[in-house]
Each structure stands twice: as structure tokens, then as C-alpha cells.
Design a protein around this motif. Structure first.
Motif, PDB file in Angstrom:
ATOM      1  N   GLN A 147       0.824  -1.210   0.000  1.00 26.59           N
ATOM      2  CA  GLN A 147       0.000   0.000   0.000  1.00 26.59           C
ATOM      3  C   GLN A 147       0.857   1.258   0.000  1.00 26.59           C
ATOM      4  O   GLN A 147       0.605   2.191  -0.760  1.00 26.59           O
ATOM      5  N   ASN A 148       1.871   1.282   0.840  1.00 27.69           N
ATOM      6  CA  ASN A 148       2.713   2.467   0.905  1.00 27.69           C
ATOM      7  C   ASN A 148       3.536   2.640  -0.372  1.00 27.69           C
ATOM      8  O   ASN A 148       3.808   3.767  -0.789  1.00 27.69           O
ATOM      9  N   LYS A 149       3.871   1.534  -1.022  1.00 20.89           N
ATOM     10  CA  LYS A 149       4.549   1.606  -2.326  1.00 20.89           C
ATOM     11  C   LYS A 149       3.600   2.203  -3.369  1.00 20.89           C
ATOM     12  O   LYS A 149       3.992   3.070  -4.155  1.00 20.89           O
ATOM     13  N   ALA A 150       2.355   1.727  -3.395  1.00 20.17           N
ATOM     14  CA  ALA A 150       1.358   2.262  -4.337  1.00 20.17           C
ATOM     15  C   ALA A 150       1.149   3.757  -4.101  1.00 20.17           C
ATOM     16  O   ALA A 150       1.028   4.534  -5.048  1.00 20.17           O
ATOM     17  N   PHE A 151       1.132   4.174  -2.835  1.00 22.94           N
ATOM     18  CA  PHE A 151       0.991   5.591  -2.499  1.00 22.94           C
ATOM     19  C   PHE A 151       2.193   6.386  -3.021  1.00 22.94           C
ATOM     20  O   PHE A 151       2.039   7.422  -3.664  1.00 22.94           O
TER      21      PHE A 151
END
Length: 136
Positions: A48-52
Motif C-alpha cells: 500500500q505504501n509503495k502504491a501511495f
């Protein structure tokens, strides 16, 4: 006249299995009408933090509906993969919308976040994204 038969591959089935039962039900109906692939169900903190960070999501972990277990969101794309074809996503969206309505599942689409039918007011397009509303 012969009708085509579609089915999800192993990776799509695994990802779909991470999703809320209502999303599974809708997508199993969709695959009977249009070939598509499930590219994301549950998304953990790192993903999720990578996608963000990459600008693919506007939310950090744990704010996305992908971060629930089972996932309250699913990302689905037309098959064969047509990431750059807005028309293919719009065609798939119409089928997903019809199938969700047929079984009274309320979805929000990342191609029309406010669900007003006007895509010109979008600030962030996420054409593969569908999330349950009212299922929290």
C-alpha cells in the motif's frame, strides 16, 4: 451463434479469494460475460505504501479499502491487458455496474469517485478500482 466462455486464472482466483464475498460474487458474474483479470485484492502495508509513493493510490496504509481483510476493494482490468485503453475500461465498467446492481451490491468505481456519471470532474483516475460502499 457460439458464446465465448471465460474463466479466471490461478492468480486472479487467489487475489479474488482475498476479497469480501460480495466482490467475489460480482466478479464471478462478470467473468461469465467479459474476460478480465483481477490484479489486486488485499494489499498489505508495504504494498500500500509503495502504491501511495508511486502515485497509484492517494491513501497510505491502513486507510485503503484494499487494506481490510477480507479486502473491501478489488482492482480488475480487461483481458487481454489493456492498461492504456480507456474504452476497454469503460466497457468493463458497464458490465461490472450491471452485475453489481443485479445482485444489489453497491460499488464505487475509481473512474467516477462521486458516482455522478460525469468523469470530467475526476481529480484522480483509478480505472481498475472498485470498492464496496456501506460494507465497512
Amino acid at each position: 451463434m457460439t458464446s465465448k466462455s471465460y474463466s479466471f486464472g490461478k492468480s486472479s482466483l487467489r487475489r479474488l479469494g482475498e476479497c469480501h464475498g460480495d466482490l467475489q460474487h460480482v466478479m464471478r458474474r462478470v467473468i461469465q460475460r467479459r474476460d478480465c483479470s483481477i490484479v489486486c485484492g488485499y494489499r498489505g502495508e508495504v504494498e500500500q505504501n509503495k502504491a501511495f509513493k508511486e502515485g497509484k493510490s492517494k491513501l497510505k496504509f491502513p486507510q485503503s479499502k484494499h487494506n481490510q481483510s477480507p479486502s473491501l476493494a478489488v482492482d480488475v482490468i480487461p483481458w487481454p491487458e489493456k492498461w492504456d485503453s480507456e474504452d476497454a475500461f469503460l466497457e468493463l465498467h458497464e458490465i461490472i455496474k450491471e452485475e453489481a446492481e443485479a445482485i444489489c451490491v453497491k460499488l464505487r468505481w475509481g473512474g467516477d469517485w462521486d458516482s455522478d456519471g460525469d468523469r470530467s470532474d475526476q481529480r484522480f483516475d483509478d480505472l481498475p478500482h472498485y470498492e464496496l460502499t456501506g460494507a465497512e
